[in-house]
Design a protein around this motif. Structure first.
Motif, PDB file in Angstrom:
ATOM      1  N   GLY A 195      28.628  47.088  53.246  1.00  0.00           N
ATOM      2  CA  GLY A 195      28.747  47.274  51.801  1.00  0.00           C
ATOM      3  C   GLY A 195      29.872  46.426  51.255  1.00  0.00           C
ATOM      4  N   PHE A 196      29.532  45.421  50.459  1.00  0.00           N
ATOM      5  CA  PHE A 196      30.537  44.540  49.850  1.00  0.00           C
ATOM      6  C   PHE A 196      30.896  45.073  48.462  1.00  0.00           C
ATOM      7  CE2 PHE A 196      29.443  41.840  53.247  1.00  0.00           C
ATOM      8  CZ  PHE A 196      30.312  40.756  53.284  1.00  0.00           C
ATOM      9  N   ASP A 197      32.180  45.321  48.231  1.00  0.00           N
ATOM     10  CA  ASP A 197      32.663  45.734  46.919  1.00  0.00           C
ATOM     11  C   ASP A 197      33.328  44.538  46.247  1.00  0.00           C
ATOM     12  OD1 ASP A 197      31.729  48.235  47.452  1.00  0.00           O
ATOM     13  OD2 ASP A 197      33.682  49.080  47.968  1.00  0.00           O
ATOM     14  N   ILE A 198      32.778  44.139  45.113  1.00  0.00           N
ATOM     15  CA  ILE A 198      33.204  42.915  44.437  1.00  0.00           C
ATOM     16  C   ILE A 198      33.549  43.222  42.988  1.00  0.00           C
ATOM     17  CG2 ILE A 198      32.413  40.640  43.621  1.00  0.00           C
ATOM     18  CD1 ILE A 198      30.719  40.495  46.184  1.00  0.00           C
ATOM     19  N   LEU A 199      34.619  42.606  42.517  1.00  0.00           N
ATOM     20  CA  LEU A 199      35.057  42.751  41.129  1.00  0.00           C
ATOM     21  C   LEU A 199      34.926  41.406  40.426  1.00  0.00           C
ATOM     22  CD1 LEU A 199      36.594  44.799  39.150  1.00  0.00           C
ATOM     23  CD2 LEU A 199      38.645  43.534  39.797  1.00  0.00           C
ATOM     24  N   LEU A 200      34.360  41.423  39.228  1.00  0.00           N
ATOM     25  CA  LEU A 200      34.318  40.211  38.418  1.00  0.00           C
ATOM     26  C   LEU A 200      35.535  40.182  37.509  1.00  0.00           C
ATOM     27  CD1 LEU A 200      30.574  39.895  37.291  1.00  0.00           C
ATOM     28  CD2 LEU A 200      31.786  38.506  38.976  1.00  0.00           C
ATOM     29  N   MET A 201      36.276  39.075  37.564  1.00  0.00           N
ATOM     30  CA  MET A 201      37.412  38.922  36.669  1.00  0.00           C
ATOM     31  C   MET A 201      36.919  38.548  35.270  1.00  0.00           C
ATOM     32  SD  MET A 201      40.196  36.998  39.132  1.00  0.00           S
ATOM     33  CE  MET A 201      41.432  36.964  37.836  1.00  0.00           C
TER      34      MET A 201
END
Length: 236
Positions: A193-199
């Motif tokens: 599970g990849f947790d990614i945040l968009l700036m």
């Protein structure tokens, strides 16, 4: 050392206890001396990361993206990335961190297991509204504003691929210790599970990789969301 070179740098840090899950024990600090070393944390190490203060907001709320990645083979390296993902929203309008709002977890932490307890959490029958949405609905929203969503998706995939490549040498050691070369054994795979945040500038930031991501359904509508998400695209 960084502050010596740039006195204007005033970072916020996020502290994540080792071995934790579902947001348990996570907190924000402004000064490294504020790390809580008392009690159980003396025997429980923690990961400290610089907090991303300028995330992309939707409806004035911070959110992150959960992508499911299936690791099929290490040699040759072969992975499959879900065609869709989940977007998990905070339940309080976002403000950049200050000493007065560091404790407001519903503003800063996107963990579903935390926000589900907020009075502002919204269960929705639509994949494009509520406190948990499909990532494709977010891309559609961005596309309606003229944003190149193909580039956004390509940048996210690039982060996933580079991360898996970085993990591969250590994964091979674990795999070979369980299934030595030449010894017949079961074919293994792993779902990450990849947790990614968009700036705010749409740059994707990797927050963490979960080796045992939750697949639990908390709401009847999530059955359809999850079935959409687990349709995979190959990358090798």
């Amino acid at each position: 050392m960084v502050k010596d070179d740039d006195p204007s740098w005033k970072p916020t840090f996020i502290v994540k206890p080792d071995g934790g899950c579902q947001g348990d024990g996570i907190y924000l600090i402004k000064d490294p001396s504020d790390i809580r070393l008392a009690g159980t944390l003396q025997s429980r190490p923690a990961v400290v990361q610089e907090y991303i203060c300028k995330p992309l907001l939707i409806d004035k709320l911070k959110f992150d993206i959960r992508l499911y990645v299936l690791l099929k083979s290490l040699d040759p390296l072969e992975i499959y990335v879900a065609k869709d993902g989940l977007s998990r929203f905070c339940t309080e309008p976002y403000q950049e961190p200050t000493p007065k709002n560091l404790h407001r977890i519903f503003m800063h932490l996107t963990n579903y297991s935390l926000n589900i307890h907020s009075g502002n959490f919204i269960h929705s029958d639509s994949a494009s509204t509520g406190s948990k949405r499909t990532f494709s609905s977010i891309l559609c929203r961005l596309s309606s504003k003229g944003i190149d969503i193909k580039k956004v998706w390509s940048d996210i995939i690039s982060v996933v691929i580079k991360t898996v490549i970085a993990l591969t040498p250590e994964l091979k050691v674990f795999y070979q210790s369980d299934i030595p070369t030449g010894r017949p054994g079961p074919t293994c795979f792993q779902i990450l599970g990849f947790d990614i945040l968009l700036m705010k500038n749409l740059k994707p930031i990797l927050l963490e990789v979960n080796a045992n991501p939750s697949m639990r359904i908390e709401h009847e509508h999530e059955v359809s969301i999850l079935s959409i998400s687990l349709t995979m695209l190959p990358y090798s």
